[in-house]
Design a protein around this motif. Structure first.
Motif, PDB file in Angstrom:
ATOM      1  N   UNK A 614     -94.588  25.297  15.717  1.00  0.00           N
ATOM      2  CA  UNK A 614     -95.022  24.778  17.013  1.00  0.00           C
ATOM      3  C   UNK A 614     -93.820  24.083  17.625  1.00  0.00           C
ATOM      4  N   UNK A 615     -93.095  24.772  18.451  1.00  0.00           N
ATOM      5  CA  UNK A 615     -91.762  24.377  18.858  1.00  0.00           C
ATOM      6  C   UNK A 615     -91.632  23.044  19.547  1.00  0.00           C
ATOM      7  N   UNK A 616     -92.690  22.483  20.144  1.00  0.00           N
ATOM      8  CA  UNK A 616     -92.533  21.260  20.926  1.00  0.00           C
ATOM      9  C   UNK A 616     -92.669  20.002  20.077  1.00  0.00           C
ATOM     10  N   UNK A 617     -92.953  20.155  18.792  1.00  0.00           N
ATOM     11  CA  UNK A 617     -93.167  18.988  17.937  1.00  0.00           C
ATOM     12  C   UNK A 617     -91.982  18.751  17.012  1.00  0.00           C
ATOM     13  N   UNK A 618     -91.564  17.487  16.892  1.00  0.00           N
ATOM     14  CA  UNK A 618     -90.518  17.103  15.951  1.00  0.00           C
ATOM     15  C   UNK A 618     -91.085  16.065  14.997  1.00  0.00           C
ATOM     16  N   UNK A 619     -91.014  16.326  13.694  1.00  0.00           N
ATOM     17  CA  UNK A 619     -91.538  15.397  12.695  1.00  0.00           C
ATOM     18  C   UNK A 619     -90.617  14.188  12.578  1.00  0.00           C
ATOM     19  N   UNK A 620     -91.199  13.011  12.705  1.00  0.00           N
ATOM     20  CA  UNK A 620     -90.459  11.769  12.527  1.00  0.00           C
ATOM     21  C   UNK A 620     -90.654  11.188  11.133  1.00  0.00           C
ATOM     22  N   UNK A 621     -91.860  11.353  10.586  1.00  0.00           N
ATOM     23  CA  UNK A 621     -92.173  10.715   9.314  1.00  0.00           C
ATOM     24  C   UNK A 621     -93.337  11.431   8.662  1.00  0.00           C
ATOM     25  N   UNK A 622     -93.292  11.508   7.335  1.00  0.00           N
ATOM     26  CA  UNK A 622     -94.405  12.048   6.547  1.00  0.00           C
ATOM     27  C   UNK A 622     -94.803  10.996   5.511  1.00  0.00           C
ATOM     28  N   UNK A 623     -96.052  10.584   5.532  1.00  0.00           N
ATOM     29  CA  UNK A 623     -96.585   9.633   4.554  1.00  0.00           C
ATOM     30  C   UNK A 623     -97.548  10.345   3.623  1.00  0.00           C
ATOM     31  N   UNK A 624     -97.367  10.154   2.327  1.00  0.00           N
ATOM     32  CA  UNK A 624     -98.285  10.710   1.352  1.00  0.00           C
ATOM     33  C   UNK A 624     -99.408   9.708   1.096  1.00  0.00           C
ATOM     34  N   UNK A 625    -100.655  10.183   1.142  1.00  0.00           N
ATOM     35  CA  UNK A 625    -101.819   9.322   0.945  1.00  0.00           C
ATOM     36  C   UNK A 625    -102.328   9.485  -0.480  1.00  0.00           C
ATOM     37  N   UNK A 626    -102.469   8.374  -1.178  1.00  0.00           N
ATOM     38  CA  UNK A 626    -103.017   8.390  -2.536  1.00  0.00           C
ATOM     39  C   UNK A 626    -104.175   7.404  -2.596  1.00  0.00           C
ATOM     40  N   UNK A 757    -104.351  13.992   2.433  1.00  0.00           N
ATOM     41  CA  UNK A 757    -103.202  14.071   1.519  1.00  0.00           C
ATOM     42  C   UNK A 757    -101.899  13.612   2.169  1.00  0.00           C
ATOM     43  N   UNK A 758    -101.707  13.924   3.445  1.00  0.00           N
ATOM     44  CA  UNK A 758    -100.490  13.506   4.149  1.00  0.00           C
ATOM     45  C   UNK A 758    -100.837  13.104   5.574  1.00  0.00           C
ATOM     46  N   UNK A 759    -100.105  12.117   6.101  1.00  0.00           N
ATOM     47  CA  UNK A 759    -100.171  11.775   7.526  1.00  0.00           C
ATOM     48  C   UNK A 759     -98.792  12.045   8.109  1.00  0.00           C
ATOM     49  N   UNK A 760     -98.756  12.937   9.094  1.00  0.00           N
ATOM     50  CA  UNK A 760     -97.485  13.371   9.678  1.00  0.00           C
ATOM     51  C   UNK A 760     -97.382  12.805  11.089  1.00  0.00           C
ATOM     52  N   UNK A 761     -96.338  12.046  11.341  1.00  0.00           N
ATOM     53  CA  UNK A 761     -96.096  11.464  12.658  1.00  0.00           C
ATOM     54  C   UNK A 761     -95.058  12.309  13.389  1.00  0.00           C
ATOM     55  N   UNK A 762     -95.408  12.754  14.591  1.00  0.00           N
ATOM     56  CA  UNK A 762     -94.545  13.646  15.360  1.00  0.00           C
ATOM     57  C   UNK A 762     -94.286  13.091  16.750  1.00  0.00           C
TER      58      UNK A 762
END
Length: 765
Positions: A614-626, A757-762
């Motif tokens: 999805x070309x318009x999105x840039x990932x800034x951070x990935x948090x793993x949820x436990x 499982x993950x929270x992805x901030x874009x």
């Protein structure tokens, strides 16, 4: 890493913050995890009125102590209109006309009998006098009696001598209340901060006078006289509650104690902050944070404190600080060989440079705020500036103490603050010792507490307290400290959407509006006044509240109170769901972690490839949820559905629900789709592209996606209006496990069928 952002206030926004700063602080903490403090805003007037304007609050005991005769005095954050006690006290006027503030709130909640009985009393006996108190029936309030007490009323522009003259009248009003408790043999009474708010009595003085009067009244009582079981000091806005707690700590307990003479340790309790002065080596401290003072060229071999820390930590800290970002006056590094979790390096100016004292003050305050935002519980400071920066020892002690006092006034979490003085530096220790005593003895003095703790209307005093006023004022602003740059920017965007609004309409979309009950609707009715209207709506699966009015300021204030109500509802919802989870798996607590994934790890690369499509999105951070409890419930659901496989799917949610989904899992309230075409359940998308179609709203700067394992099981096509999956056959008790909206949309009706499982901030490029 914690992030700080200052938002300037001007024009109408100053008055909006002044009127509902406490509610605003609670909302920013709840929605974005940001700690908000207010500089240059005078909250002294109008705080007591928050009893009327504030959102519903869950009763919370903050302090309790038993004084002479076995009378228990306690401080509560609670709503007096819904407080179960023998008698509540109303802050009344001489005519008993309950037209504003707490009086109006109690009158509305108690029904027409409150005002009718008051009118009858005035008709029969005439007006009350300042200092008088009378007992009448409580109407439909959850108490036996209501005590109307008339406290002194000051002008908006009162002087110190005005306050001094009014003090004896406030003492008389409190004594009159306690007389009525004795005469009517009441077991308990709830007393608010009478005369603060609409009557303009300075809040710190008000708290001191009330607590001191209660103490003297019962210490001087004969034990044969009637003694109540408990005196409740009840207010529902945070600043007033903190002042009452502070006054009780100082007046009813001995909160300053001397330690062992060998260790040279002194302590003072300031609200939630426990301040300790001791001799020691800063590099040996075991607090969560150690503060260093360094030069602007970042050379840690310059200065005695930096040298000591560098020797202990090792050269890794020197290498890291050269590339560390400078936020205001602070750089953060790892501890390396030190016994802390982080090191905050402050850059302060030489004393003779412009605004050097202000820079020192803000450096200490910002270190405290950053530590609080990062959930640290303890921090150690050296005597900053007494060496190469050429500040005087007493000057540094005063500036640093003032900064801690200001922070303590706003802090909602407990914090251990240590001033660590080099063992042989007796002069500096003596200077700080004097400040510790001053904090304990003079914390409530208007020239100190009001200036430092409430407004910081000028930069710190340097020669005497009289020098405090007349200096250059701090700018009026909100300081936000959040866990990341994204959270503070999101909070700023939301905040400016309110404070910079020019229209006379506020629209709030949040499906937790559906959880409003009688109490919340009563609160909405109280927010409605001449010129302001509130309308609820529910359309396309989305609940909303529209606030309209003739005055933009009144509309914004009402809108912020609605937001605060929603945060309160969401907090209650989390508690209820957590209790249900505990009962279901018979565990002691629901613990979870969100760990930021390293950008070089395979986990990050896997998410990156999914979002690159999805070309318009840039990932800034990935948090793993436990979350072990959610995992147990998910596995139980998997067995119940006889489902051997799961699907990796996505949901896009607002920032304010990221913490909730990590804590208690998925619920339909978080992310209703733009078009609920397949039922009223919890929607998931099979791809990021499909998620962007299901949740089309793209006004935010940052987008948050939750990646989850989803149990779709035996699925069937969905349709509008479904609240459960359709039956499999003719037996209405045998249902499908989920419904679908094509190959890339699934809808479940139990949150336990999905595991975050993950929270992805874009960010949209």
């Amino acid at each position: 890493m914690a992030s700080k952002l200052d938002i300037p206030l001007n024009g109408p926004s100053v008055n909006i913050v002044r009127r509902c700063g406490s509610a605003l602080s609670d909302v920013l903490q709840s929605k974005f995890g940001c700690v908000a403090t207010f500089d240059g805003v005078d909250f002294e007037r109008g705080l007591g009125n928050a009893q009327q304007r504030g959102p519903p609050v869950t009763p919370e005991k903050r302090f309790t102590v038993t004084i002479r005769g076995g009378v228990q005095v306690s401080v509560w954050k609670a709503d007096l209109t819904d407080f179960p006690v023998d008698a509540v006290v109303n802050a009344a006027n001489e005519q008993l006309q309950h037209n504003g503030g707490l009086a109006q709130a109690l009158s509305i909640a108690g029904g027409g009998k409150i005002q009718k009985d008051s009118d009858d009393h005035i008709s029969r006996y005439g007006n009350l006098k300042t200092g008088d108190a009378i007992v009448l029936e409580a109407g439909s309030l959850p108490c036996k009696k209501i005590i109307h007490a008339v406290g002194p009323c000051l002008s908006v522009y009162h002087t110190k001598s005005d306050v001094s003259r009014a003090e004896r009248l406030l003492v008389k009003a409190i004594e009159s209340i306690l007389d009525k408790v004795k005469e009517n043999r009441l077991q308990s009474v709830a007393i608010p901060a009478i005369s603060s708010g609409l009557f303009h009595y300075p809040l710190p003085d008000c708290a001191n006078t009330i607590v001191t009067t209660v103490k003297r009244y019962y210490e001087g009582s004969r034990f044969s006289a009637h003694l109540p079981k408990e005196i409740f000091l009840v207010n529902n806005d945070e600043p007033t509650v903190k002042e009452m707690e502070r006054a009780c700590l100082q007046i009813l307990t001995n909160s300053r104690t001397r330690g062992d003479a060998k260790t040279s340790t002194l302590t003072v309790q300031l609200g939630n902050v426990h301040l300790t002065l001791k001799k020691g080596n800063i590099e040996e401290q075991q607090t969560d944070v150690i503060v260093n003072t360094t030069s602007f060229d970042r050379n840690l071999s310059i200065g005695q404190i930096s040298k000591a820390l560098l020797r202990k930590a090792g050269n890794g800290m020197q290498k890291e600080i050269l590339n560390a970002p400078l936020r205001q006056y602070i750089m953060t590094t790892k501890p390396y060989n030190l016994l802390c979790k982080e090191v905050y390096h402050t850059c302060c100016s030489d004393k003779w440079e412009n605004a050097a004292q202000q820079t020192l003050y803000r450096s200490v305050l910002d270190c405290l705020r950053l530590a609080a935002a990062a959930k640290h519980k303890s921090i150690a400071f050296p005597a900053i500036g007494t060496g190469a920066l050429r500040f005087g020892k007493k000057e540094v002690a005063q500036i640093m103490s003032d900064a801690v006092a200001h922070f303590a006034q706003m802090s909602q979490e407990k914090m251990e603050v240590h001033f660590v003085i080099f063992p042989s530096d007796n002069d500096t220790f003596k200077a700080f010792d004097g400040q510790m005593g001053y904090l304990q003895q003079k914390a409530s003095h208007p020239d100190f507490t009001h200036a430092v703790d409430i407004t910081m209307s000028s930069q710190p005093a340097f020669k005497s307290r009289d020098d405090f006023r007349g200096k250059r004022a701090l700018p009026q602003q909100i300081s936000l400290i959040g866990p990341s740059d994204e959270t503070t920017r999101e909070a700023e965007r939301w905040l400016n959407g309110f404070l910079l609004r020019t229209s006379d309409t506020v629209v709030i979309r949040n499906n937790f509006i559906q959880h409003f009950g009688e109490k919340e609707h009563l609160q909405l009715s109280r927010l409605t006044k001449e010129g302001v209207s509130i309308e609820e709506s529910f359309e396309n699966g989305r609940a909303g509240i529209t606030v309209k009015g003739n005055s933009t300021e009144e509309v914004v204030v009402a809108g912020l109170q609605v937001e605060a109500m929603l945060c309160s509802i969401q907090t209650e919802f989390v508690t209820e769901e957590e209790n249900a989870m505990l009962w279901a798996v018979l565990t002691k607590d629901v613990s979870f972690e969100r760990k930021t994934v390293d950008r070089s790890s395979p986990e990050f690369s896997e998410r990156l490839s999914a979002f690159k499509k999805h070309g318009v999105l840039r990932i800034l951070k990935v948090d793993k949820v436990e979350n072990p409890t959610l995992k147990v419930l998910f596995d139980l659901k998997k067995n119940q559905l006889h489902c051997s496989s799961t699907q990796k799917m996505f949901q896009r949610i607002p920032a304010q629900f990221c913490g909730m989904v990590s804590h208690i899992g998925f619920h339909a309230e978080y992310a209703p789709p733009d078009e609920p075409a397949y039922g009223e359940g919890i929607y998931f998308a099979g791809t990021v592209e499909k998620a962007m179609e299901v949740w089309k709203e793209q006004k935010e700067e940052y987008l948050h996606f939750v990646e989850a394992e989803v149990l779709t099981g035996n699925s069937t096509p969905g349709k509008p209006g479904l609240i459960l999956p359709p039956a499999v056959g003719t037996d209405p008790l045998v249902l499908h496990d989920s419904v679908s909206g094509g190959p890339d949309i699934s809808v479940i009706f139990s949150g336990y069928q999905a595991l975050p499982t993950y929270i992805i901030t874009c960010k949209i490029v």
